[in-house]
Motif scaffolding. Structure first.
Motif, mmCIF file in Angstrom:
data_model
loop_
_atom_site.group_PDB
_atom_site.id
_atom_site.type_symbol
_atom_site.label_atom_id
_atom_site.label_comp_id
_atom_site.label_asym_id
_atom_site.label_seq_id
_atom_site.Cartn_x
_atom_site.Cartn_y
_atom_site.Cartn_z
ATOM 1 N N VAL A 95 -5.412 20.587 5.667
ATOM 2 C CA VAL A 95 -5.682 19.869 4.422
ATOM 3 C C VAL A 95 -4.762 20.380 3.314
ATOM 4 O O VAL A 95 -4.147 19.616 2.580
ATOM 5 C CB VAL A 95 -7.173 19.997 4.022
ATOM 6 N N ASP A 96 -4.652 21.707 3.210
ATOM 7 C CA ASP A 96 -3.794 22.298 2.192
ATOM 8 C C ASP A 96 -2.345 21.836 2.349
ATOM 9 O O ASP A 96 -1.665 21.544 1.374
ATOM 10 C CB ASP A 96 -3.822 23.830 2.289
ATOM 11 N N HIS A 97 -1.895 21.786 3.618
ATOM 12 C CA HIS A 97 -0.511 21.411 3.896
ATOM 13 C C HIS A 97 -0.239 19.987 3.387
ATOM 14 O O HIS A 97 0.747 19.753 2.693
ATOM 15 C CB HIS A 97 -0.263 21.507 5.404
ATOM 16 N N LYS A 98 -1.146 19.067 3.694
ATOM 17 C CA LYS A 98 -1.006 17.671 3.259
ATOM 18 C C LYS A 98 -1.050 17.596 1.726
ATOM 19 O O LYS A 98 -0.221 16.942 1.100
ATOM 20 C CB LYS A 98 -2.135 16.846 3.884
ATOM 21 N N LYS A 99 -2.026 18.293 1.155
ATOM 22 C CA LYS A 99 -2.183 18.285 -0.300
ATOM 23 C C LYS A 99 -0.951 18.876 -0.987
ATOM 24 O O LYS A 99 -0.502 18.398 -2.020
ATOM 25 C CB LYS A 99 -3.424 19.105 -0.711
ATOM 26 N N ARG A 148 2.093 18.976 0.168
ATOM 27 C CA ARG A 148 3.209 18.031 0.259
ATOM 28 C C ARG A 148 3.089 16.957 -0.816
ATOM 29 O O ARG A 148 4.077 16.600 -1.462
ATOM 30 C CB ARG A 148 3.244 17.370 1.655
ATOM 31 N N GLU A 149 1.858 16.474 -1.030
ATOM 32 C CA GLU A 149 1.660 15.453 -2.071
ATOM 33 C C GLU A 149 1.898 16.032 -3.461
ATOM 34 O O GLU A 149 2.450 15.367 -4.341
ATOM 35 C CB GLU A 149 0.251 14.855 -1.952
ATOM 36 N N LYS A 150 1.474 17.284 -3.628
ATOM 37 C CA LYS A 150 1.683 17.966 -4.909
ATOM 38 C C LYS A 150 3.192 18.092 -5.192
ATOM 39 O O LYS A 150 3.655 17.881 -6.317
ATOM 40 C CB LYS A 150 1.038 19.366 -4.833
ATOM 41 N N LEU A 151 3.943 18.405 -4.125
ATOM 42 C CA LEU A 151 5.398 18.522 -4.275
ATOM 43 C C LEU A 151 6.032 17.163 -4.550
ATOM 44 O O LEU A 151 6.974 17.051 -5.340
ATOM 45 C CB LEU A 151 6.009 19.155 -3.013
ATOM 46 N N ALA A 152 5.498 16.115 -3.910
ATOM 47 C CA ALA A 152 6.026 14.763 -4.157
ATOM 48 C C ALA A 152 5.788 14.397 -5.626
ATOM 49 O O ALA A 152 6.670 13.820 -6.279
ATOM 50 C CB ALA A 152 5.347 13.759 -3.236
ATOM 51 N N GLU A 153 4.598 14.751 -6.134
ATOM 52 C CA GLU A 153 4.295 14.429 -7.534
ATOM 53 C C GLU A 153 5.187 15.233 -8.489
ATOM 54 O O GLU A 153 5.639 14.707 -9.517
ATOM 55 C CB GLU A 153 2.814 14.682 -7.836
ATOM 56 N N ALA A 154 5.450 16.503 -8.134
ATOM 57 C CA ALA A 154 6.369 17.315 -8.949
ATOM 58 C C ALA A 154 7.766 16.683 -8.931
ATOM 59 O O ALA A 154 8.466 16.639 -9.947
ATOM 60 C CB ALA A 154 6.414 18.749 -8.414
ATOM 61 N N THR A 155 8.158 16.161 -7.755
ATOM 62 C CA THR A 155 9.455 15.482 -7.629
ATOM 63 C C THR A 155 9.519 14.289 -8.583
ATOM 64 O O THR A 155 10.507 14.113 -9.312
ATOM 65 C CB THR A 155 9.669 14.997 -6.173
ATOM 66 N N ALA A 182 10.026 24.953 -9.065
ATOM 67 C CA ALA A 182 9.619 25.476 -10.376
ATOM 68 C C ALA A 182 8.570 24.565 -11.014
ATOM 69 O O ALA A 182 7.552 25.040 -11.546
ATOM 70 C CB ALA A 182 10.835 25.611 -11.294
ATOM 71 N N GLU A 183 8.793 23.263 -10.925
ATOM 72 C CA GLU A 183 7.858 22.292 -11.506
ATOM 73 C C GLU A 183 6.479 22.390 -10.843
ATOM 74 O O GLU A 183 5.454 22.267 -11.516
ATOM 75 C CB GLU A 183 8.427 20.873 -11.334
ATOM 76 N N ALA A 184 6.483 22.614 -9.520
ATOM 77 C CA ALA A 184 5.223 22.677 -8.771
ATOM 78 C C ALA A 184 4.600 24.074 -8.814
ATOM 79 O O ALA A 184 3.490 24.280 -8.331
ATOM 80 C CB ALA A 184 5.466 22.257 -7.321
ATOM 81 N N GLY A 185 5.328 25.036 -9.374
ATOM 82 C CA GLY A 185 4.821 26.407 -9.440
ATOM 83 C C GLY A 185 4.855 27.122 -8.099
ATOM 84 O O GLY A 185 4.002 27.951 -7.795
ATOM 85 N N LEU A 186 5.834 26.784 -7.268
ATOM 86 C CA LEU A 186 5.997 27.426 -5.960
ATOM 87 C C LEU A 186 7.317 28.180 -5.918
ATOM 88 O O LEU A 186 8.221 27.902 -6.705
ATOM 89 C CB LEU A 186 6.007 26.379 -4.847
ATOM 90 N N MET A 241 9.145 26.517 -0.022
ATOM 91 C CA MET A 241 9.402 25.070 0.098
ATOM 92 C C MET A 241 9.687 24.673 1.547
ATOM 93 O O MET A 241 9.301 23.594 1.989
ATOM 94 C CB MET A 241 10.604 24.663 -0.766
ATOM 95 N N ARG A 242 10.391 25.551 2.281
ATOM 96 C CA ARG A 242 10.790 25.250 3.665
ATOM 97 C C ARG A 242 9.594 25.015 4.574
ATOM 98 O O ARG A 242 9.706 24.384 5.612
ATOM 99 C CB ARG A 242 11.639 26.396 4.236
ATOM 100 N N HIS A 243 8.441 25.564 4.157
ATOM 101 C CA HIS A 243 7.211 25.387 4.925
ATOM 102 C C HIS A 243 6.751 23.919 4.890
ATOM 103 O O HIS A 243 6.088 23.443 5.813
ATOM 104 C CB HIS A 243 6.131 26.303 4.336
ATOM 105 N N TYR A 244 7.105 23.216 3.828
ATOM 106 C CA TYR A 244 6.602 21.839 3.642
ATOM 107 C C TYR A 244 7.641 20.754 3.948
ATOM 108 O O TYR A 244 7.304 19.686 4.428
ATOM 109 C CB TYR A 244 6.060 21.680 2.215
ATOM 110 N N PHE A 245 8.886 21.061 3.649
ATOM 111 C CA PHE A 245 9.958 20.084 3.905
ATOM 112 C C PHE A 245 11.184 20.819 4.411
ATOM 113 O O PHE A 245 11.605 21.799 3.799
ATOM 114 C CB PHE A 245 10.310 19.310 2.626
ATOM 115 N N SER A 246 11.757 20.328 5.529
ATOM 116 C CA SER A 246 12.889 21.064 6.094
ATOM 117 C C SER A 246 14.200 20.749 5.363
ATOM 118 O O SER A 246 15.111 21.572 5.371
ATOM 119 C CB SER A 246 13.014 20.789 7.595
ATOM 120 N N THR A 247 14.299 19.576 4.752
ATOM 121 C CA THR A 247 15.517 19.263 3.995
ATOM 122 C C THR A 247 15.159 18.616 2.662
ATOM 123 O O THR A 247 14.047 18.111 2.469
ATOM 124 C CB THR A 247 16.437 18.269 4.750
ATOM 125 N N HIS A 248 16.138 18.615 1.763
ATOM 126 C CA HIS A 248 15.997 18.002 0.452
ATOM 127 C C HIS A 248 15.759 16.491 0.603
ATOM 128 O O HIS A 248 14.871 15.918 -0.038
ATOM 129 C CB HIS A 248 17.280 18.269 -0.356
#
Lengths: 199, 199
Positions: free
Chosen positions: B7-11, B13-20, B39-43, B48-55
């Motif tokens: 659940v955390d992983h999905k959340k 990823r969405e949190k990072l998408a919203e920061a994007t 920086a925007e997401a506070g991570l 970051m590599r844990h959630y997305f392998s590439t930009h």
């Protein structure tokens, strides 16, 4: 000894604008840094300051060149003596129906997206939009004035509708060239013009 | 212990998408680096590599979320029982007529410009365009089938014309919100639909 320097300065700025285009088309606007544009143009980063004081100024100048090209095409337009045919030919000038126009539109889309967040590009982007609007508005006003079937058209609504149609078609032609072909675009523009005449 | 992690992983990823989204809207896509989004997401950048392998994967995921939102709006649409009214309401869903939709469109324009040069984003951009086309095509086919005045419409030309009109209006609403207002957009869409019915 001054004249050649002035000519060189203007030529060098245009050379840099062209290098900017090439970088944007190949790698996207986010790669169009001063460093990459200098490398593309075969200049040192340090010498760039001689031609443009900021990155935005360089981008705005490159954007302005696209706009100048389109304006020059309009200025050199020779009337066919037939209003409907003239309008059709002028609308075609605004659409990516050949390779050169497609390249201009690609750069334009990248600039437009950046103009949303860069105030230095915003005013130029607005200026070009307003030039486009003035051109389309002239077409609609001419139809209302000279074509008997068009006298009841709403000038504002038809101007904005045609403007949106042209920009939408241009965007789709760039994004999906296999689907939105020059032939299809011409058919749609002719059909739209005919639907105005039958109003 | 595994469930909360998933659940955390999905959340996350969405949190990072919203920061994007926030970074793109505020500073433009060229500032949406992994570092700035972290920086925007506070991570930390490392996490970051844990959630997305590439930009590109992060950008594609953020783009996909916009597309999912629009699809969800379509799925939850309740028919009014009147075809013309249904079409009008569905077209409004595709236009930036409120703040939330405007924000989605701004991000979308930035993505679209980048998709021209990033193959990872291109296929998603095409997929969404084709979903849009399928929706508009359904509207035109329904008009041809159920509205007596529409039986002679050319399905392909009218689909591409309406699709271009909608995207053009959306673009102008974002670029020139003071000029291309929600009221003007509604008038143009209603007028276009009426012009199809009178064909």
């Amino acid at each position: 000894m001054d004249m050649p320097k002035i000519v060189d300065h203007k030529k060098q700025r245009e050379k840099l604008a062209e290098a900017t285009w090439r970088v944007i088309r190949r790698d996207g606007l986010e790669r169009a840094s001063v460093r990459n544009i200098a490398a593309e143009a075969g200049l040192s980063v340090g010498s760039m300051r001689h031609y443009f004081s900021t990155h935005s100024e360089l981008l705005a100048f490159s954007m302005k060149l696209v706009s100048n090209k389109v304006n020059a095409q309009f200025q050199s337009f020779v009337s066919t003596g037939n209003l409907q045919e003239d309008i059709l030919q002028l609308l075609y000038e605004l659409l990516p129906l050949d390779k050169e126009r497609s390249a201009e539109m690609e750069v334009w889309i990248a600039f437009t997206a950046k103009a949303l967040v860069d105030p230095a590009l915003q005013s130029l982007s607005l200026q070009v939009s307003n030039e486009m609007r003035a051109g389309i508005s002239w077409m609609i006003d001419s139809l209302i004035q000279y074509e008997p079937g068009c006298s009841h058209l709403d000038a504002k609504i038809e101007t904005e509708r045609l403007l949106a149609l042209i920009d939408g078609l241009a965007l789709h032609a760039i994004m999906q060239p296999d689907h939105v072909t020059p032939e299809l675009i011409r058919s749609i523009v002719i059909h739209h013009l005919q639907s105005l005449l039958k109003h």
